[in-house]
Motif scaffolding. Structure first.
Motif, PDB file in Angstrom:
ATOM      1  N   THR A  22       0.864  -1.192  -0.032  1.00  0.00           N
ATOM      2  CA  THR A  22       0.179  -0.062  -0.188  1.00  0.00           C
ATOM      3  C   THR A  22       0.838   1.315   0.102  1.00  0.00           C
ATOM      4  O   THR A  22       0.406   2.231  -0.472  1.00  0.00           O
ATOM      5  CB  THR A  22      -1.177  -0.016   1.359  1.00  0.00           C
ATOM      6  OG1 THR A  22      -0.156  -0.279   2.322  1.00  0.00           O
ATOM      7  CG2 THR A  22      -2.036  -0.988   1.033  1.00  0.00           C
ATOM      8  N   GLN A  23       1.933   0.900   0.705  1.00  0.00           N
ATOM      9  CA  GLN A  23       2.944   2.365   0.588  1.00  0.00           C
ATOM     10  C   GLN A  23       3.659   2.575  -1.005  1.00  0.00           C
ATOM     11  O   GLN A  23       3.208   3.688  -1.212  1.00  0.00           O
ATOM     12  CB  GLN A  23       4.100   2.205   1.679  1.00  0.00           C
ATOM     13  CG  GLN A  23       3.755   2.510   2.765  1.00  0.00           C
ATOM     14  CD  GLN A  23       3.224   3.834   3.113  1.00  0.00           C
ATOM     15  OE1 GLN A  23       3.781   4.775   2.853  1.00  0.00           O
ATOM     16  NE2 GLN A  23       2.228   3.841   4.015  1.00  0.00           N
ATOM     17  N   ILE A  24       3.918   1.486  -1.656  1.00  0.00           N
ATOM     18  CA  ILE A  24       4.266   1.411  -2.806  1.00  0.00           C
ATOM     19  C   ILE A  24       3.045   2.195  -3.815  1.00  0.00           C
ATOM     20  O   ILE A  24       3.520   2.890  -4.817  1.00  0.00           O
ATOM     21  CB  ILE A  24       4.683   0.115  -3.465  1.00  0.00           C
ATOM     22  CG1 ILE A  24       5.822  -0.558  -2.946  1.00  0.00           C
ATOM     23  CG2 ILE A  24       4.787   0.127  -5.092  1.00  0.00           C
ATOM     24  CD1 ILE A  24       7.117   0.357  -3.168  1.00  0.00           C
ATOM     25  N   GLN A  25       1.971   1.577  -3.648  1.00  0.00           N
ATOM     26  CA  GLN A  25       0.787   2.205  -4.177  1.00  0.00           C
ATOM     27  C   GLN A  25       0.393   3.678  -4.118  1.00  0.00           C
ATOM     28  O   GLN A  25       0.473   4.485  -5.106  1.00  0.00           O
ATOM     29  CB  GLN A  25      -0.507   1.481  -3.912  1.00  0.00           C
ATOM     30  CG  GLN A  25      -1.378   1.525  -4.924  1.00  0.00           C
ATOM     31  CD  GLN A  25      -2.526   0.554  -4.531  1.00  0.00           C
ATOM     32  OE1 GLN A  25      -3.177   0.507  -3.448  1.00  0.00           O
ATOM     33  NE2 GLN A  25      -3.341  -0.144  -5.544  1.00  0.00           N
ATOM     34  N   ALA A  26       0.889   4.013  -2.771  1.00  0.00           N
ATOM     35  CA  ALA A  26       0.562   5.430  -2.364  1.00  0.00           C
ATOM     36  C   ALA A  26       1.535   6.534  -3.004  1.00  0.00           C
ATOM     37  O   ALA A  26       1.178   7.468  -3.522  1.00  0.00           O
ATOM     38  CB  ALA A  26       0.273   5.725  -0.921  1.00  0.00           C
TER      39      ALA A  26
ATOM     40  N   PRO B 121      -1.331  -2.151 -11.631  1.00  0.00           N
ATOM     41  CA  PRO B 121      -0.172  -2.976 -12.312  1.00  0.00           C
ATOM     42  C   PRO B 121       1.183  -3.066 -11.505  1.00  0.00           C
ATOM     43  O   PRO B 121       1.700  -4.068 -11.863  1.00  0.00           O
ATOM     44  CB  PRO B 121      -0.063  -2.287 -13.776  1.00  0.00           C
ATOM     45  CG  PRO B 121      -1.423  -1.642 -13.683  1.00  0.00           C
ATOM     46  CD  PRO B 121      -1.936  -1.241 -12.390  1.00  0.00           C
ATOM     47  N   LEU B 122       1.505  -2.004 -10.868  1.00  0.00           N
ATOM     48  CA  LEU B 122       2.807  -1.994 -10.422  1.00  0.00           C
ATOM     49  C   LEU B 122       2.983  -2.934  -9.342  1.00  0.00           C
ATOM     50  O   LEU B 122       3.896  -3.530  -9.016  1.00  0.00           O
ATOM     51  CB  LEU B 122       3.241  -0.488  -9.891  1.00  0.00           C
ATOM     52  CG  LEU B 122       4.361  -0.452  -9.124  1.00  0.00           C
ATOM     53  CD1 LEU B 122       5.799  -0.762  -9.848  1.00  0.00           C
ATOM     54  CD2 LEU B 122       4.542   1.081  -8.537  1.00  0.00           C
ATOM     55  N   VAL B 123       1.755  -2.868  -8.419  1.00  0.00           N
ATOM     56  CA  VAL B 123       1.658  -4.147  -7.238  1.00  0.00           C
ATOM     57  C   VAL B 123       1.774  -5.512  -7.970  1.00  0.00           C
ATOM     58  O   VAL B 123       2.155  -6.225  -7.326  1.00  0.00           O
ATOM     59  CB  VAL B 123       0.398  -3.830  -6.473  1.00  0.00           C
ATOM     60  CG1 VAL B 123      -0.173  -4.844  -5.584  1.00  0.00           C
ATOM     61  CG2 VAL B 123       0.426  -2.529  -5.733  1.00  0.00           C
ATOM     62  N   PHE B 124       0.950  -5.566  -8.921  1.00  0.00           N
ATOM     63  CA  PHE B 124       0.833  -7.026  -9.607  1.00  0.00           C
ATOM     64  C   PHE B 124       2.092  -7.207  -9.957  1.00  0.00           C
ATOM     65  O   PHE B 124       2.727  -8.639 -10.024  1.00  0.00           O
ATOM     66  CB  PHE B 124      -0.277  -7.107 -10.628  1.00  0.00           C
ATOM     67  CG  PHE B 124      -1.519  -6.880  -9.817  1.00  0.00           C
ATOM     68  CD1 PHE B 124      -2.141  -7.272  -8.773  1.00  0.00           C
ATOM     69  CD2 PHE B 124      -2.518  -6.162 -10.875  1.00  0.00           C
ATOM     70  CE1 PHE B 124      -3.225  -6.836  -8.314  1.00  0.00           C
ATOM     71  CE2 PHE B 124      -3.913  -5.942 -10.573  1.00  0.00           C
ATOM     72  CZ  PHE B 124      -4.182  -6.001  -9.236  1.00  0.00           C
ATOM     73  N   ALA B 125       2.941  -6.355 -10.616  1.00  0.00           N
ATOM     74  CA  ALA B 125       4.380  -6.794 -11.184  1.00  0.00           C
ATOM     75  C   ALA B 125       5.258  -7.089  -9.889  1.00  0.00           C
ATOM     76  O   ALA B 125       5.952  -8.027 -10.123  1.00  0.00           O
ATOM     77  CB  ALA B 125       4.726  -5.419 -11.944  1.00  0.00           C
ATOM     78  N   ILE B 126       5.000  -6.518  -8.777  1.00  0.00           N
ATOM     79  CA  ILE B 126       5.907  -6.939  -7.537  1.00  0.00           C
ATOM     80  C   ILE B 126       5.460  -8.156  -7.379  1.00  0.00           C
ATOM     81  O   ILE B 126       6.555  -9.059  -6.889  1.00  0.00           O
ATOM     82  CB  ILE B 126       5.568  -5.874  -6.711  1.00  0.00           C
ATOM     83  CG1 ILE B 126       6.229  -4.612  -7.019  1.00  0.00           C
ATOM     84  CG2 ILE B 126       6.147  -6.262  -5.236  1.00  0.00           C
ATOM     85  CD1 ILE B 126       5.839  -3.208  -5.923  1.00  0.00           C
ATOM     86  N   MET B 127       4.176  -8.507  -7.139  1.00  0.00           N
ATOM     87  CA  MET B 127       3.746  -9.770  -6.710  1.00  0.00           C
ATOM     88  C   MET B 127       4.257 -11.002  -7.738  1.00  0.00           C
ATOM     89  O   MET B 127       4.612 -11.892  -7.404  1.00  0.00           O
ATOM     90  CB  MET B 127       2.092 -10.053  -7.028  1.00  0.00           C
ATOM     91  CG  MET B 127       1.585 -11.358  -6.636  1.00  0.00           C
ATOM     92  SD  MET B 127      -0.105 -11.264  -6.877  1.00  0.00           S
ATOM     93  CE  MET B 127      -0.422 -11.327  -8.742  1.00  0.00           C
TER      94      MET B 127
END
Length: 297
Positions: free
Chosen positions: A256-260, A273-279
């Motif tokens: 959530t920090q990455i997303q914010a 998409p950035l969160v999913f890429a990290i996943m």
């Protein structure tokens, strides 16, 4: 030096607080999801719809004249029996089948579709808004923070700490972990495994419902809200490690920090998409996630 401090106060700090406040709600959802998987080995595809149901139960209570703070207590108490009945009536019917992983996945996916249509039928497709229960803000070290988001962080941290203490420091938690590690051995030692299973599922559903009512004043309440939030919760569970409470906490706050913070530099439409890429990256490097299963801290 002054420009750096100003940038932190007026640009980064608000995003960090936003990420933390949303993060604790995501962790509450992910905790329920990961505890259910860690014990029952069931991926609950209807978890997002239970999150939405918590929000709908909350706005129904508010419409009946119940105050928000009372509703905040009542929602998880109402959701827990619904989760218990769901496990008893549906999950248990296919839990002992040979293809139970596929069957429970399809069952909960079908339940999610049904619940979403029920929400549309009863409440309609239009979004509902909830008044902010705590207005204004507080200035901390020169940074203005909305009071309700500060409350969300405080209550979220308290609930997460209580969950950890119950799971790892109480007799009840020892029974849950024993059933997760070896259900046959736990049963031979007198642990009521079927009751533990249903109770754990109910507890996970209650946490999802609590997250729903907590986020209702920030987001609109609408039938498909569960789909949007469950993607983040699943990402948290996968990155942290399926069944790991510590993993859900760390991954939830990190993602959530990455997303914010990423929204400061890229379009908000690219944050998911950035969160999913990290996943995906974590799955490539460490398929089991960052931490272990429920039997480990």
């Amino acid at each position: 030096m002054g420009s750096v401090i100003d940038a932190f106060q007026f640009v980064y700090a608000p995003q960090i607080i936003n990420g933390l406040s949303i993060g604790v709600a995501v962790v509450l959802m992910a905790l329920g999801l990961t505890i259910i998987f860690g014990l029952l080995d069931v991926i609950n595809m209807a978890h997002g719809e239970f999150y939405a149901l918590g929000a709908y139960v909350g706005i129904t209570l508010l419409a009946l004249g119940v105050g928000f703070w009372v509703a905040l207590v009542l929602v998880p108490l109402i959701m827990a029996p619904l989760g218990y009945m769901t496990e008893r009536l549906f999950i248990q019917r296919v839990f002992h089948q040979r293809d139970r992983h596929m069957l429970t996945l399809l069952l909960t996916f079908g339940l999610a579709i049904v619940l979403e249509d029920v929400y549309k039928l009863i409440f309609g497709p239009q979004p509902y808004s909830v008044d902010m229960p705590i207005g204004g803000g507080s200035e901390i070290m020169g940074v203005f923070f909305p009071n309700y988001r500060l409350f969300m962080m405080a209550i979220g941290v308290l609930i997460i700490a209580l969950v950890w203490l119950v799971v790892y420091k109480t007799r009840l938690g020892a029974m849950v972990r024993a059933a997760a590690f070896d259900k046959n051995m736990a049963s031979s030692l007198g642990v009521p495994v079927s009751v533990v299973y249903a109770g754990t599922f109910a507890f996970g559903v209650a946490l999802a419902g609590l997250a729903g009512i907590m986020l209702a004043p920030i987001y609109s309440v609408f039938p498909t809200m569960g789909k949007d939030f469950i993607l983040m919760a699943f990402s948290v569970v996968i990155v942290g490690g399926l069944g790991s409470i510590k993993g859900a906490l760390i991954a939830g706050l990190f993602l959530t920090q990455i997303q914010a913070l990423s929204s400061l530099y890229i379009s908000p439409s690219w944050s998911d998409p950035l969160v999913f890429a990290i996943m995906v990256l974590v799955l490539m490097v460490r398929p089991q996630g960052l931490f272990g299963r429920l039997g480990h801290a």
